[in-house]
Design a protein around this motif. Structure first.
Motif, PDB file in Angstrom:
ATOM      1  N   ASN A 147     -10.222   7.041   5.566  1.00 15.05           N
ATOM      2  CA  ASN A 147      -9.718   6.133   5.588  1.00 15.05           C
ATOM      3  C   ASN A 147     -10.451   5.570   5.226  1.00 15.05           C
ATOM      4  OD1 ASN A 147      -7.711   6.870   7.865  1.00 15.05           O
ATOM      5  ND2 ASN A 147      -9.168   6.695   9.230  1.00 15.05           N
ATOM      6  N   ASP A 193      -5.272   5.793   2.367  1.00 20.58           N
ATOM      7  CA  ASP A 193      -3.629   5.963   4.060  1.00 20.58           C
ATOM      8  C   ASP A 193      -2.579   5.222   3.419  1.00 20.58           C
ATOM      9  OD1 ASP A 193      -4.103   2.556   5.200  1.00 20.58           O
ATOM     10  OD2 ASP A 193      -6.341   4.386   4.211  1.00 20.58           O
ATOM     11  N   ASN A 234      -1.366   3.797   6.370  1.00 17.53           N
ATOM     12  CA  ASN A 234      -0.755   4.905   7.733  1.00 17.53           C
ATOM     13  C   ASN A 234      -2.056   5.385   7.360  1.00 17.53           C
ATOM     14  OD1 ASN A 234       0.519   6.300   8.764  1.00 17.53           O
ATOM     15  ND2 ASN A 234       1.467   7.859   7.083  1.00 17.53           N
ATOM     16  N   LYS A 235      -2.856   4.780   8.455  1.00 18.80           N
ATOM     17  CA  LYS A 235      -4.314   5.490   8.574  1.00 18.80           C
ATOM     18  C   LYS A 235      -4.161   6.670   8.971  1.00 18.80           C
ATOM     19  CE  LYS A 235      -7.461   1.701   8.111  1.00 18.80           C
ATOM     20  NZ  LYS A 235      -8.111   1.505   7.269  1.00 18.80           N
ATOM     21  N   CYS A 275       1.461   1.774  -2.984  1.00 20.50           N
ATOM     22  CA  CYS A 275       1.636   2.810  -1.660  1.00 20.50           C
ATOM     23  C   CYS A 275       3.737   3.080  -1.762  1.00 20.50           C
ATOM     24  CB  CYS A 275       1.900   1.017  -0.729  1.00 20.50           C
ATOM     25  SG  CYS A 275      -0.089   1.684  -0.304  1.00 20.50           S
ATOM     26  N   ASP A 276       3.518   3.885  -0.969  1.00 19.69           N
ATOM     27  CA  ASP A 276       4.886   4.402  -0.112  1.00 19.69           C
ATOM     28  C   ASP A 276       6.250   3.381  -0.487  1.00 19.69           C
ATOM     29  OD1 ASP A 276       2.986   6.099   0.817  1.00 19.69           O
ATOM     30  OD2 ASP A 276       4.039   6.367   2.046  1.00 19.69           O
ATOM     31  N   ASN A 309       6.183   9.017  -1.209  1.00 17.42           N
ATOM     32  CA  ASN A 309       4.712   9.218  -0.220  1.00 17.42           C
ATOM     33  C   ASN A 309       3.567   9.583  -2.119  1.00 17.42           C
ATOM     34  OD1 ASN A 309       1.680   9.367  -0.448  1.00 17.42           O
ATOM     35  ND2 ASN A 309       2.331  10.685   1.855  1.00 17.42           N
TER      36      ASN A 309
END
Length: 215
Positions: A57, A62, A65-66, A115-116, A146
Motif C-alpha cells: 500500500n 492501489d 483501492n488499498k 488508475c482504473d 485495472n
C-alpha cells in the motif's frame, strides 16, 4: 525553511544510529515498513503478511483501492505481489522471497500506472472509432479496467496480465513490446502498452482471443 537546530538534531540522531558515521535519516513521510525475513506465499497469515500488505500500500499499487491489511495472504495480495514482480522485472511467482523482499524494501516509487478511472479514456484515445466502446466493455469484463490486474494461475499454470489480460503462455509473446519475457510482462502491466497491443491483436484476430469477447 528548516531551522539550524533541527538540522543539527537530525545529524546527531544519524550519528547515534549509524555508529559514528554521519548519514541521513529517511524522512518520516517516506519511511518504509520493515518486512520480515520470512518467505511469504499464498495461504500464509500473520503479522509478517500484514507488514507486506502495508508495504504494498505504501508503494501505491492501489490507485485508491488499498489492500485490506488483515494478515491474510489471499488472492488480492498475491495479485499485487505478481504485479509488483512484473513491473520490477522479477520472477513472477507470487512468492515474497529474498529478491522480491529486497526490491520491496528498496523501492522508492510506485509502479507508475494510470488508475482504473482513466483507463477507458486511454482506450478511446488509442482505439479507432467504431470499436472503442466494445473494447472498453471487453476490458472491463477481463480486468475491471485495472492496469495491474493479474489473473490466474490458470489450470495450465499461466497468468494473465493487465487491462486486456494478455496470457503469458501465448498472446503475451507475440503482441507486446520487449525482447525478454520480463520486459513483455512489464509492458503488459503498463496500461498504454497493453491497450496498443490489444488493438494489434484485435486487428489480427478479431475478438476471438478474449474470454469476454461477447461483452
Amino acid at each position: 525553511m528548516i531551522g539550524i537546530r533541527r538540522v543539527l538534531a537530525a545529524l546527531v540522531a544519524a550519528v547515534a544510529v549509524g555508529g559514528g558515521a554521519v548519514g541521513f535519516l529517511p524522512s518520516p513521510a517516506y519511511a518504509a515498513t520493515t518486512l520480515c525475513t520470512t518467505t511469504l506465499r499464498y495461504g500464509d497469515s500473520g503479522s509478517c503478511v500484514s507488514k507486506l500488505q502495508t508495504r504494498l500500500n505504501e508503494l501505491g499499487l492501489d490507485c485508491g483501492n488499498k489492500l485490506t491489511v488483515d494478515g491474510s495472504f489471499g488472492r488480492l495480495t498475491r495479485m499485487r505481489v505478481y504485479a509488483f514482480q512484473g513491473r520490477f522485472r522479477l520472477a513472477v511467482d507470487g512468492v515474497v522471497g529474498p529478491n522480491t523482499r529486497s526490491a520491496l524494501a528498496s523501492a522508492t516509487d510506485g509502479m507508475g500506472v494510470i488508475c482504473d478511472s482513466t483507463v477507458a479514456d486511454h482506450i478511446r484515445a488509442i482505439w479507432p472509432d467504431g470499436s472503442q466502446e466494445k473494447a472498453i466493455r471487453v476490458a472491463r469484463c477481463e480486468s475491471g479496467l485495472n492496469p495491474i490486474a493479474v489473473g490466474g494461475p490458470n489450470t495450465n499454470g499461466t497468468l494473465d496480465f493487465g487491462v486486456f489480460q494478455f496470457n503469458d503462455g501465448g498472446t503475451l509473446q507475440e503482441y507486446l513490446p520487449g525482447s525478454t519475457r520480463a520486459a513483455k510482462v512489464d509492458a503488459a502491466l503498463t496500461a498504454d502498452d497493453n491497450i496498443r497491443a490489444a488493438l494489434r491483436l484485435y486487428q489480427a484476430r478479431g475478438w476471438q482471443p478474449w474470454s469476454c469477447r461477447d461483452a
